[in-house]
Scaffold this motif. Sequence first.
Motif, mmCIF file in Angstrom:
data_model
loop_
_atom_site.group_PDB
_atom_site.id
_atom_site.type_symbol
_atom_site.label_atom_id
_atom_site.label_comp_id
_atom_site.label_asym_id
_atom_site.label_seq_id
_atom_site.Cartn_x
_atom_site.Cartn_y
_atom_site.Cartn_z
ATOM 1 N N ALA A 163 -8.373 -3.022 1.908
ATOM 2 C CA ALA A 163 -9.586 -3.731 1.466
ATOM 3 C C ALA A 163 -10.674 -3.149 2.425
ATOM 4 N N ASP A 164 -10.313 -3.158 3.662
ATOM 5 C CA ASP A 164 -11.460 -2.429 4.694
ATOM 6 C C ASP A 164 -11.974 -1.282 4.193
ATOM 7 N N THR A 165 -10.891 -0.317 4.009
ATOM 8 C CA THR A 165 -11.031 1.084 3.647
ATOM 9 C C THR A 165 -12.084 1.094 2.474
ATOM 10 N N THR A 195 -1.621 11.558 2.921
ATOM 11 C CA THR A 195 -1.989 11.629 1.491
ATOM 12 C C THR A 195 -2.599 10.329 1.077
ATOM 13 N N ALA A 196 -3.364 10.327 -0.105
ATOM 14 C CA ALA A 196 -3.923 9.015 -0.405
ATOM 15 C C ALA A 196 -2.663 8.025 -0.880
ATOM 16 N N ALA A 197 -1.569 8.592 -1.316
ATOM 17 C CA ALA A 197 -0.552 8.042 -1.667
ATOM 18 C C ALA A 197 0.215 7.346 -0.348
ATOM 19 N N ASP A 198 0.007 8.012 0.768
ATOM 20 C CA ASP A 198 0.805 7.446 1.983
ATOM 21 C C ASP A 198 -0.372 6.306 2.416
ATOM 22 N N LEU A 199 -1.750 6.306 2.284
ATOM 23 C CA LEU A 199 -2.462 5.160 2.231
ATOM 24 C C LEU A 199 -2.354 3.774 1.664
ATOM 25 N N LEU A 211 -0.539 1.139 4.122
ATOM 26 C CA LEU A 211 -1.508 0.269 4.725
ATOM 27 C C LEU A 211 -1.458 -1.241 4.432
ATOM 28 N N SER A 212 -1.943 -2.030 5.399
ATOM 29 C CA SER A 212 -1.808 -3.598 4.901
ATOM 30 C C SER A 212 -2.764 -3.847 4.194
ATOM 31 N N ARG A 215 -17.341 -3.728 -3.832
ATOM 32 C CA ARG A 215 -17.518 -5.172 -3.663
ATOM 33 C C ARG A 215 -16.427 -5.751 -3.717
ATOM 34 N N LEU A 216 -15.585 -5.218 -4.684
ATOM 35 C CA LEU A 216 -14.210 -6.193 -5.057
ATOM 36 C C LEU A 216 -13.076 -5.529 -4.325
ATOM 37 N N SER A 217 -13.302 -5.190 -2.977
ATOM 38 C CA SER A 217 -12.362 -4.391 -2.387
ATOM 39 C C SER A 217 -10.873 -5.467 -2.181
ATOM 40 N N ARG A 218 -11.249 -6.690 -1.650
ATOM 41 C CA ARG A 218 -10.063 -7.339 -1.646
ATOM 42 C C ARG A 218 -9.388 -7.859 -2.840
ATOM 43 N N ARG A 219 -10.100 -7.839 -3.792
ATOM 44 C CA ARG A 219 -9.090 -8.052 -5.159
ATOM 45 C C ARG A 219 -8.318 -6.897 -5.638
ATOM 46 N N ILE A 220 -8.864 -5.778 -5.231
ATOM 47 C CA ILE A 220 -8.141 -4.451 -5.613
ATOM 48 C C ILE A 220 -7.025 -4.453 -4.404
ATOM 49 N N ALA A 221 -7.355 -4.413 -3.231
ATOM 50 C CA ALA A 221 -6.183 -4.285 -2.309
ATOM 51 C C ALA A 221 -5.016 -5.564 -2.735
ATOM 52 N N ARG A 222 -5.406 -6.625 -3.024
ATOM 53 C CA ARG A 222 -4.399 -7.523 -3.583
ATOM 54 C C ARG A 222 -3.377 -6.981 -4.729
ATOM 55 N N ALA A 223 -4.147 -6.289 -5.671
ATOM 56 C CA ALA A 223 -3.369 -5.802 -6.770
ATOM 57 C C ALA A 223 -2.580 -4.703 -6.475
ATOM 58 N N ILE A 224 -3.003 -3.694 -5.560
ATOM 59 C CA ILE A 224 -2.286 -2.609 -5.099
ATOM 60 C C ILE A 224 -1.047 -2.978 -4.231
ATOM 61 N N VAL A 225 -1.121 -4.025 -3.442
ATOM 62 C CA VAL A 225 -0.108 -4.311 -2.946
ATOM 63 C C VAL A 225 0.866 -4.981 -3.886
#
Length: 322
Positions: free
Chosen positions: A149-151, A135-139, A143-144, A159-169
Motif C-alpha cells: 500500500a505504501d509503495t 522484478t515487479a512480480a517479486d514485489l 511485500l507485506s 488514493r486507493l492504495s490500501r484497497r488495492i493492496a488488500r486485493a493483491i494479497v
Amino acid sequence: MSGHIPVMLDEVVAELGPRDGGVYLDGTFGGGGYARAILDAAACTLWAIDRDPEAVARGAILAARYPGRLHVIQGGFGQMIALLGEHGVAALDGVVLDLGLSSFQIDDPARGFSFRGEGPLDMRMGQCASGGGVTAADLVMNLSEAELADTLFHFGEERLSRRIARAIVAARALAPITTTTRLADIIRGVVPPSRDGIHPATRSFQALRIRVNDELGEIERALAAAAQLLAPGGRLVVVSFHSLEDRLVKRFMAEASGRAPGPSRHDPRGLDSRAPPVFSLLTPRARRPGEAETTRNPRARSARLRALARHAGTPADQKGMA
Ligand SMILES: C[S@@+](CC[C@H](N)C(=O)[O-])C[C@H]1O[C@@H](n2cnc3c(N)ncnc32)[C@H](O)[C@@H]1O
C-alpha cells in the motif's frame, strides 16, 4: 514493436545548445532520437548512457554512423561520474536526461511495463528476462500488505492504495501473480473506472516500475552528478513525465540557482546555500510541448522540460564550485 518518437526534441536541442568541439552526455539514450539530433547540430562528441542493454545495442549501431563521436555505455545515469571517469571524462558541456521509459520498452509485452498486452510482471529497465534484480512480480508476491500500500501511495500517488493492496494479497493467496494482465484485472476489480478514461491500473503500474528501478533515487544522484560534471557555461536539460520526477527536478534546479533556500555545504549533492549560486535557471517555468506535438505524439502530453546553466564566470569564481 514500434520506434520511439523523441519528445520536445527541438526544445531540448535549443536549451542544450550543442557547439562544435563540445562534449555532451545523453543520460537516457533510448532510441537515440536526442543523440542523433545533438550529433547533427554540431561537430561535438556525445557520450550516451542507458541501463537497458537493448538500447545500448541500438546505440552501437548508431555509433558506427558517427565514427569517434558517439560512445554508448550501459549503466544507470545516477552513476555517470564513475561511468564517464572510466573513460577519462571528468567535465561536460551539457547533460540531457529524458526520464522514464522509451516506446520500445512500453510496447514490448515481454518487458512487463504495460497492462495492455499480456507479459511477465517484470519492469526491470536494466535487465532482460534472464538477468538478475528484483522484478515487479517479486514485489507483488513478497511485500507485506502495508508495504504494498505504501509503495502504491508514494510512487503512484494512488488514493486507493490500501484497497488495492488488500486485493493483491487476497489474490496471491489463491495463485501466484506473475503476469501484467492478471495484476491489471485484480486492480480493475477494486478500482472504479475514472471519468478521464485513465486505466485503473495506471498509477499502480507506475508505482511498481519506479520502485523496481529506484527511479527517484537515480534522478537525485544524476542531478547532483550532472551539476558536478558541468563545465563553466555547461547546461543541464531534463524532460520529465510525472509529478514525482518533475518535483525533484524543479526543487534541485531552484536550489542550485539560488531561487529556493538550499541545503548546507555538507549537502551530499555538493550544493552550498551559503555560497553564491553558480547556476542560472534557464526555464523559470517548465516548458511544455505544443499542441501540434501532442496531437502527433500523445505520449508527449505530460512532458515538462526544465534547464539550468552553469555560469561561465571567471576562473577564480569557478574554483571549488559545486
Ligand atoms: C524516454 S527514453 C529516452 C528516449 C530518447 N531521448 C530518444 O530520443 O530516443 C528513456 C530511456 O532512459 C533509460 N533510463 C531510464 N532510467 C535510467 C537510468 N537511471 N539510467 C540509465 N538509463 C535510464 C531507459 O532505459 C530508456 O531507454
